[in-house]
Design an enzyme around this catalytic site. Structure first.
Site, PDB file in Angstrom:
ATOM      1  N   SER A  13      -5.764  50.926 -31.287  1.00 32.94           N
ATOM      2  CA  SER A  13      -6.114  52.202 -31.905  1.00 32.94           C
ATOM      3  C   SER A  13      -7.011  52.993 -30.958  1.00 32.94           C
ATOM      4  O   SER A  13      -8.080  52.516 -30.550  1.00 32.94           O
ATOM      5  CB  SER A  13      -6.854  51.965 -33.216  1.00 32.94           C
ATOM      6  OG  SER A  13      -7.489  53.176 -33.610  1.00 32.94           O
ATOM      7  N   HIS A  36      -1.828  53.400 -31.316  1.00 38.21           N
ATOM      8  CA  HIS A  36      -2.023  53.782 -32.719  1.00 38.21           C
ATOM      9  C   HIS A  36      -2.971  54.981 -32.750  1.00 38.21           C
ATOM     10  O   HIS A  36      -4.077  54.925 -32.223  1.00 38.21           O
ATOM     11  CB  HIS A  36      -2.616  52.580 -33.448  1.00 38.21           C
ATOM     12  CG  HIS A  36      -2.847  52.754 -34.908  1.00 38.21           C
ATOM     13  ND1 HIS A  36      -1.866  52.533 -35.860  1.00 38.21           N
ATOM     14  CD2 HIS A  36      -3.957  53.098 -35.597  1.00 38.21           C
ATOM     15  CE1 HIS A  36      -2.371  52.725 -37.061  1.00 38.21           C
ATOM     16  NE2 HIS A  36      -3.645  53.090 -36.943  1.00 38.21           N
ATOM     17  N   ASP A  38      -5.012  57.558 -35.027  1.00 41.18           N
ATOM     18  CA  ASP A  38      -5.577  57.740 -36.361  1.00 41.18           C
ATOM     19  C   ASP A  38      -5.913  59.209 -36.602  1.00 41.18           C
ATOM     20  O   ASP A  38      -6.786  59.772 -35.955  1.00 41.18           O
ATOM     21  CB  ASP A  38      -6.844  56.894 -36.509  1.00 41.18           C
ATOM     22  CG  ASP A  38      -6.528  55.411 -36.629  1.00 41.18           C
ATOM     23  OD1 ASP A  38      -5.706  55.059 -37.496  1.00 41.18           O
ATOM     24  OD2 ASP A  38      -7.092  54.622 -35.853  1.00 41.18           O
ATOM     25  N   MET A  40      -7.360  61.822 -39.270  1.00 41.36           N
ATOM     26  CA  MET A  40      -8.175  61.854 -40.501  1.00 41.36           C
ATOM     27  C   MET A  40      -8.598  63.291 -40.779  1.00 41.36           C
ATOM     28  O   MET A  40      -8.915  64.036 -39.854  1.00 41.36           O
ATOM     29  CB  MET A  40      -9.439  61.004 -40.315  1.00 41.36           C
ATOM     30  CG  MET A  40      -9.172  59.579 -39.878  1.00 41.36           C
ATOM     31  SD  MET A  40     -10.705  58.637 -39.874  1.00 41.36           S
ATOM     32  CE  MET A  40     -10.181  57.128 -39.052  1.00 41.36           C
ATOM     33  N   HIS A  69      -0.975  57.213 -37.622  1.00 42.10           N
ATOM     34  CA  HIS A  69      -1.433  56.774 -38.948  1.00 42.10           C
ATOM     35  C   HIS A  69      -2.149  57.959 -39.572  1.00 42.10           C
ATOM     36  O   HIS A  69      -3.268  58.299 -39.170  1.00 42.10           O
ATOM     37  CB  HIS A  69      -2.375  55.562 -38.768  1.00 42.10           C
ATOM     38  CG  HIS A  69      -3.009  55.092 -40.036  1.00 42.10           C
ATOM     39  ND1 HIS A  69      -4.093  54.241 -40.045  1.00 42.10           N
ATOM     40  CD2 HIS A  69      -2.711  55.329 -41.337  1.00 42.10           C
ATOM     41  CE1 HIS A  69      -4.446  53.985 -41.301  1.00 42.10           C
ATOM     42  NE2 HIS A  69      -3.629  54.642 -42.096  1.00 42.10           N
ATOM     43  N   MET A  71      -4.159  59.592 -42.166  1.00 37.92           N
ATOM     44  CA  MET A  71      -5.079  59.427 -43.303  1.00 37.92           C
ATOM     45  C   MET A  71      -5.462  60.821 -43.764  1.00 37.92           C
ATOM     46  O   MET A  71      -6.596  61.292 -43.585  1.00 37.92           O
ATOM     47  CB  MET A  71      -6.299  58.605 -42.850  1.00 37.92           C
ATOM     48  CG  MET A  71      -5.965  57.133 -42.668  1.00 37.92           C
ATOM     49  SD  MET A  71      -7.156  56.285 -41.636  1.00 37.92           S
ATOM     50  CE  MET A  71      -6.513  56.710 -40.019  1.00 37.92           C
ATOM     51  N   MET A 140      -3.441  48.080 -45.103  1.00 36.16           N
ATOM     52  CA  MET A 140      -4.789  48.268 -44.559  1.00 36.16           C
ATOM     53  C   MET A 140      -5.631  47.032 -44.853  1.00 36.16           C
ATOM     54  O   MET A 140      -5.680  46.552 -45.983  1.00 36.16           O
ATOM     55  CB  MET A 140      -5.450  49.501 -45.173  1.00 36.16           C
ATOM     56  CG  MET A 140      -4.884  50.837 -44.710  1.00 36.16           C
ATOM     57  SD  MET A 140      -4.951  51.085 -42.928  1.00 36.16           S
ATOM     58  CE  MET A 140      -6.718  51.039 -42.591  1.00 36.16           C
ATOM     59  N   GLY A 145     -10.844  54.934 -42.649  1.00 29.46           N
ATOM     60  CA  GLY A 145     -11.862  55.953 -42.364  1.00 29.46           C
ATOM     61  C   GLY A 145     -12.688  55.695 -41.126  1.00 29.46           C
ATOM     62  O   GLY A 145     -13.091  56.636 -40.455  1.00 29.46           O
ATOM     63  N   ASP A 178      -3.989  46.764 -40.155  1.00 30.94           N
ATOM     64  CA  ASP A 178      -4.876  47.696 -39.454  1.00 30.94           C
ATOM     65  C   ASP A 178      -6.275  47.600 -40.036  1.00 30.94           C
ATOM     66  O   ASP A 178      -6.472  47.848 -41.226  1.00 30.94           O
ATOM     67  CB  ASP A 178      -4.314  49.117 -39.632  1.00 30.94           C
ATOM     68  CG  ASP A 178      -5.161  50.186 -38.964  1.00 30.94           C
ATOM     69  OD1 ASP A 178      -6.046  49.837 -38.152  1.00 30.94           O
ATOM     70  OD2 ASP A 178      -4.921  51.381 -39.250  1.00 30.94           O
ATOM     71  N   GLY A 179      -7.217  47.247 -39.148  1.00 33.55           N
ATOM     72  CA  GLY A 179      -8.616  47.231 -39.553  1.00 33.55           C
ATOM     73  C   GLY A 179      -9.251  45.866 -39.387  1.00 33.55           C
ATOM     74  O   GLY A 179      -8.838  44.899 -40.020  1.00 33.55           O
TER      75      GLY A 179
END
Ligand code: DX5
Ligand code: ZN
Length: 226
Positions: A13, A36, A38, A40, A69, A71, A140, A145, A178-179
């Protein structure tokens, strides 16, 4: 324990990369399967990252495929525009989509793989009948976040049930986690049935992201071989 026939992928990520040097940061993970990305919006999650114009530029300069991804709220409206940017895969959150089947079809029609993400407390069972509409299910393993959070082991049974459903229905759907994925816990996620692993801080937080990718890959593959 699942001997997944699906390809094991390590997708770092870039949330943990240097945002002032993203092109160079992508070059540091050239042995990864995909990057990846992200996105947001400070509505769906309490954080703000990058939007479509930056992602469009990343797509132009990245040496490896991009795995977005999203969000973001109003996924039905925004996600197709990310597919239009030519990304390898676009993943929306089911909690942010009004018509997830229609949206998944639209992503595929625009040439991108369709991914659907579930927050840690969102059950997978209501969505098992739509697996054939998806290329990837993202489970997730932290609340979305922020990077650098601890992996939630409470999500492992959901990964296992998703893997059983995918294998049982014979559809070709990848299971991404993920995470909080680290060298120490990646085997647990792989044994539960994940085959695509997102890792931010445990790749970019290491002196050599390329070596970190290889040890994550090795540990996941060892778990598959069990
Ligand atoms: C969290 C993001 C993740 C995050 C992972 O909301 O979706 O992709 O960057 O970072 P780590 O691996 O540090 O948990
Ligand atoms: Zn992510």
């Amino acid at each position: 324990m699942s001997a997944s026939p699906q390809k094991c992928c390590i997708n770092p990520s870039i949330l943990s990369a240097d945002f002032a040097n993203l092109e160079a940061e992508l070059a540091r993970i050239s042995n990864a399967d995909a990057a990846h990305v992200d996105v947001m919006d400070n509505h769906f999650v309490p954080n703000l990252t990058i939007g479509l114009p930056v992602v469009q530029r990343l797509q132009k300069v990245s040496p490896i495929p991009l795995d977005a991804h999203l969000m973001i709220a109003d996924a039905d409206r925004w996600a197709p525009m990310f597919a239009d940017a030519g990304l390898d895969s676009v993943t929306f959150h089911v909690e942010a989509a009004v018509a997830p089947i229609k949206l998944a079809r639209e992503l595929r029609a625009r040439g991108s793989k369709a991914g659907m993400a579930l927050r840690p407390a969102t059950p997978v069972e209501p969505y098992l009948d739509m697996l054939s509409e998806l290329d990837m299910l993202l489970i997730m393993t932290v609340e979305p976040g922020f990077g650098g959070q601890a992996f939630l082991d409470v999500t492992l049974p959901k990964i296992r049930r998703a893997r059983e459903a995918v294998d049982g229905s014979g559809v070709n759907v990848a299971i991404q986690v993920d995470g909080g994925v680290t060298e120490e816990n990646i085997a647990r996620a792989a044994e539960a049935g994940a085959n695509i692993f997102v890792a931010g801080s445990s790749v970019y937080g290491k002196p050599s992201p390329e070596e970190a990718i290889e040890s994550l890959r090795k540990n996941a593959q060892l778990a598959f071989a069990k």
